[in-house]
Design a protein around this motif. Structure first.
Motif, PDB file in Angstrom:
ATOM      1  N   VAL A 288       0.848  -1.189   0.000  1.00 42.37           N
ATOM      2  CA  VAL A 288       0.000   0.000   0.000  1.00 42.37           C
ATOM      3  C   VAL A 288       0.884   1.239   0.000  1.00 42.37           C
ATOM      4  N   ARG A 289       0.379   2.312  -0.559  1.00 41.09           N
ATOM      5  CA  ARG A 289       1.071   3.597  -0.580  1.00 41.09           C
ATOM      6  C   ARG A 289       0.724   4.376   0.688  1.00 41.09           C
ATOM      7  N   PRO A 290       1.546   5.335   1.082  1.00 45.55           N
ATOM      8  CA  PRO A 290       1.204   6.153   2.253  1.00 45.55           C
ATOM      9  C   PRO A 290      -0.160   6.818   2.147  1.00 45.55           C
ATOM     10  N   ASP A 291      -0.550   7.249   0.948  1.00 52.74           N
ATOM     11  CA  ASP A 291      -1.837   7.927   0.822  1.00 52.74           C
ATOM     12  C   ASP A 291      -3.027   6.974   0.904  1.00 52.74           C
ATOM     13  N   GLU A 292      -2.757   5.684   1.018  1.00 52.22           N
ATOM     14  CA  GLU A 292      -3.826   4.706   1.194  1.00 52.22           C
ATOM     15  C   GLU A 292      -4.073   4.359   2.665  1.00 52.22           C
ATOM     16  N   ILE A 293      -3.252   4.900   3.552  1.00 49.56           N
ATOM     17  CA  ILE A 293      -3.461   4.704   4.991  1.00 49.56           C
ATOM     18  C   ILE A 293      -4.417   5.777   5.494  1.00 49.56           C
ATOM     19  N   ASP A 294      -5.474   5.347   6.177  1.00 48.21           N
ATOM     20  CA  ASP A 294      -6.532   6.263   6.608  1.00 48.21           C
ATOM     21  C   ASP A 294      -6.379   6.746   8.043  1.00 48.21           C
ATOM     22  N   PHE A 318       4.210  10.616   5.676  1.00 51.84           N
ATOM     23  CA  PHE A 318       2.901  10.882   5.067  1.00 51.84           C
ATOM     24  C   PHE A 318       2.751  12.304   4.557  1.00 51.84           C
ATOM     25  N   GLY A 319       3.595  13.200   5.057  1.00 53.24           N
ATOM     26  CA  GLY A 319       3.430  14.615   4.775  1.00 53.24           C
ATOM     27  C   GLY A 319       2.788  15.305   5.967  1.00 53.24           C
ATOM     28  N   PRO A 320       3.058  16.612   6.162  1.00 51.76           N
ATOM     29  CA  PRO A 320       2.493  17.328   7.304  1.00 51.76           C
ATOM     30  C   PRO A 320       0.961  17.307   7.299  1.00 51.76           C
ATOM     31  N   TYR A 321       0.386  16.902   8.404  1.00 49.89           N
ATOM     32  CA  TYR A 321      -1.066  16.903   8.615  1.00 49.89           C
ATOM     33  C   TYR A 321      -1.829  16.062   7.584  1.00 49.89           C
ATOM     34  N   ALA A 322      -1.163  15.121   6.945  1.00 51.11           N
ATOM     35  CA  ALA A 322      -1.768  14.419   5.805  1.00 51.11           C
ATOM     36  C   ALA A 322      -2.607  13.215   6.207  1.00 51.11           C
ATOM     37  N   VAL A 323      -2.426  12.706   7.421  1.00 50.36           N
ATOM     38  CA  VAL A 323      -3.164  11.514   7.850  1.00 50.36           C
ATOM     39  C   VAL A 323      -3.601  11.702   9.296  1.00 50.36           C
ATOM     40  N   PRO A 324      -4.826  11.315   9.637  1.00 51.63           N
ATOM     41  CA  PRO A 324      -5.247  11.395  11.045  1.00 51.63           C
ATOM     42  C   PRO A 324      -4.393  10.481  11.925  1.00 51.63           C
ATOM     43  N   GLY A 368       5.181  22.385  15.763  1.00 50.39           N
ATOM     44  CA  GLY A 368       6.314  21.711  15.139  1.00 50.39           C
ATOM     45  C   GLY A 368       6.095  20.230  14.895  1.00 50.39           C
ATOM     46  N   HIS A 369       5.088  19.641  15.568  1.00 51.99           N
ATOM     47  CA  HIS A 369       4.811  18.227  15.355  1.00 51.99           C
ATOM     48  C   HIS A 369       4.213  17.972  13.972  1.00 51.99           C
ATOM     49  N   ARG A 370       3.425  18.901  13.483  1.00 54.97           N
ATOM     50  CA  ARG A 370       2.852  18.815  12.120  1.00 54.97           C
ATOM     51  C   ARG A 370       2.059  17.523  11.897  1.00 54.97           C
ATOM     52  N   ILE A 371       1.287  17.127  12.915  1.00 58.70           N
ATOM     53  CA  ILE A 371       0.433  15.947  12.769  1.00 58.70           C
ATOM     54  C   ILE A 371      -1.020  16.336  13.039  1.00 58.70           C
ATOM     55  N   ASP A 372      -1.931  15.623  12.419  1.00 58.80           N
ATOM     56  CA  ASP A 372      -3.361  15.823  12.600  1.00 58.80           C
ATOM     57  C   ASP A 372      -3.834  14.868  13.684  1.00 58.80           C
TER      58      ASP A 372
END
Length: 411
Positions: A288-294, A318-324, A368-372
């Motif tokens: 699976v690709r990173p963008d397929e992780i929900d 995943f990229g900043p804030y890109a995945v919950p 600075g954590h850049r997570i959702d």
């Protein structure tokens, strides 16, 4: 094509709920299992909060002959297995004994049992020490007792990697399924809340000294001050999907689609920690690709520097804030080998119900954590795949990808 391993049964014993339904309801509603340690006088210790399973009476669930030879951790494991097998609709007596295996993890062993027996040795003499001390303390005893109780003589093992060990056990169990074992009981539980065990927890240097259950364990918060240890965990029934279909399993929660483990480089080497690499390898294994992780179920150490490193790994992959991102363990404490399997259970319920459980008690996530980070309220959304992360003290990193079962996987 290698056979996938599907989860057909879940057995949960957690500080905020015994049984899958009770645990999941508490997790979504924010019911905490963190409370003052009450199995001994904890008033003189600098840390007094733990995730404890209340009102657990082993004699209501297990034969009396087992009680003198088992520690609380083994009793929890045996009851969790019973819950998982019942949930899966499995009667081990109806299956080939060499077609069923047991793979568990345990980080602390039977602390309370061995402390009691060593105290007898010191104060009364060797003739007062239980003969069961020879194995009740051992971290492999849960695998052995489960195997004996249910006649499971197939490929079995125990893995030890502190908090990462539970995911390692599930990954190894999947390997046995792929090699031809029909069914494997896997996961992990912990319990080590006697004075000796408590001193060991404190010695880790990672526990919060805050006495407020709402403030003591706040992973990824700007005021994080450490974690709270917990007991319990989850046991899963993994099966070859053809076997699950043959015996008409009542449900299939999902597939263990990917697994990987890495080890951190030595301190001062200048090389990055291995958590991100473990996640990348698990995604590759699942194809699976990173963008397929929900959703990502985070390790969530609660220690500021460790939280920063994990957030950096997640945002970098995943990229900043890109995945919950979520850490429901804020309600249970860190369960060591039980923590990863309990997160897998939560991920499977999240896939089933299309909802991400929140991280409670976190009020301010550093920019600075850049997570959702999902906080305070569940987030409804379809979930096809989830990534579960775990780190063990000493450099262990593990990652598991859990996926909704696709039609092709059941053929």
């Amino acid at each position: 094509m290698r056979s996938p391993a599907v989860v057909t049964g879940i057995g949960v014993l957690a500080p905020n709920g015994s049984g899958g339904d009770e645990f999941w309801k508490a997790t979504l509603e924010g019911h905490s299992g963190l409370r003052t340690v009450d199995r001994f006088d904890s008033s003189r210790y600098p840390v007094r909060l733990a995730g404890q399973i209340p009102d657990f009476e082993a004699e209501r669930h297990l034969p009396s002959r087992l009680l003198p030879q088992t520690d609380r951790v083994t009793r929890l494991a045996l009851v969790a297995v019973d819950l998982a097998l019942a949930d899966a609709g499995v009667d081990p007596g109806e299956l080939p004994e060499y077609g069923m295996g047991v793979v568990t993890s345990n980080a602390t062993g039977g602390f309370e049992f061995t402390h009691t027996e060593i105290n007898k040795l010191w104060t009364k003499g060797s003739r007062f020490v239980s003969v069961y001390e020879s194995f009740a303390w051992f971290y492999a005893v849960n695998t052995g007792q489960i195997s004996i109780r249910h006649g499971m003589r197939g490929p079995s093992a125990v893995l030890v990697a502190e908090q990462a060990g539970g995911l390692d056990a599930v990954g190894h169990a999947r390997r046995t399924i792929r090699r031809g074992t029909a069914l494997s009981v896997t996961g992990g539980v912990e319990s080590s809340f006697d004075p000796w065990g408590w001193a060991s927890h404190i010695a880790s240097g990672r526990l919060s000294r805050d006495q407020d259950p709402r403030r003591a364990y706040r992973p990824f918060d700007s005021e994080a001050s450490g974690c709270v240890p917990g007991e319990g965990g989850a046991i899963l029934v993994l099966e070859d999907p053809r076997e699950a279909r043959r015996r008409a399993a009542p449900h299939v929660y999902g597939e263990i689609a990917g697994y990987a483990a890495t080890f951190d480089p030595r301190p001062g080497s200048g090389r990055p920690p291995g958590l991100r690499r473990a996640a990348e390898l698990a995604l590759d294994d699942a194809q699976v690709r990173p963008d397929e992780i929900d959703v990502v179920f985070a390790d969530a150490a609660g220690v500021p520097e460790l939280d920063r490193l994990e957030a950096e790994a997640i945002a970098g992959l995943f990229g900043p804030y890109a995945v919950p991102v979520t850490a429901p363990k804020a309600l249970t404490g860190r369960l060591y080998s039980g923590g990863g399997p309990l997160d897998i259970a939560a991920a499977l319920y999240a896939i089933r119900d299309e909802v991400i459980p929140p991280t409670f008690h976190v009020t301010d996530v550093p920019s600075g954590h850049r997570i959702d980070l999902v906080r305070e309220a569940p987030r409804s959304r379809p979930i096809g795949s989830a990534l579960v992360l775990a780190r063990g003290k000493g450099g262990f990193n593990s990652a598991v990808v859990v996926r909704a079962v696709r039609a092709a996987a059941t053929l």
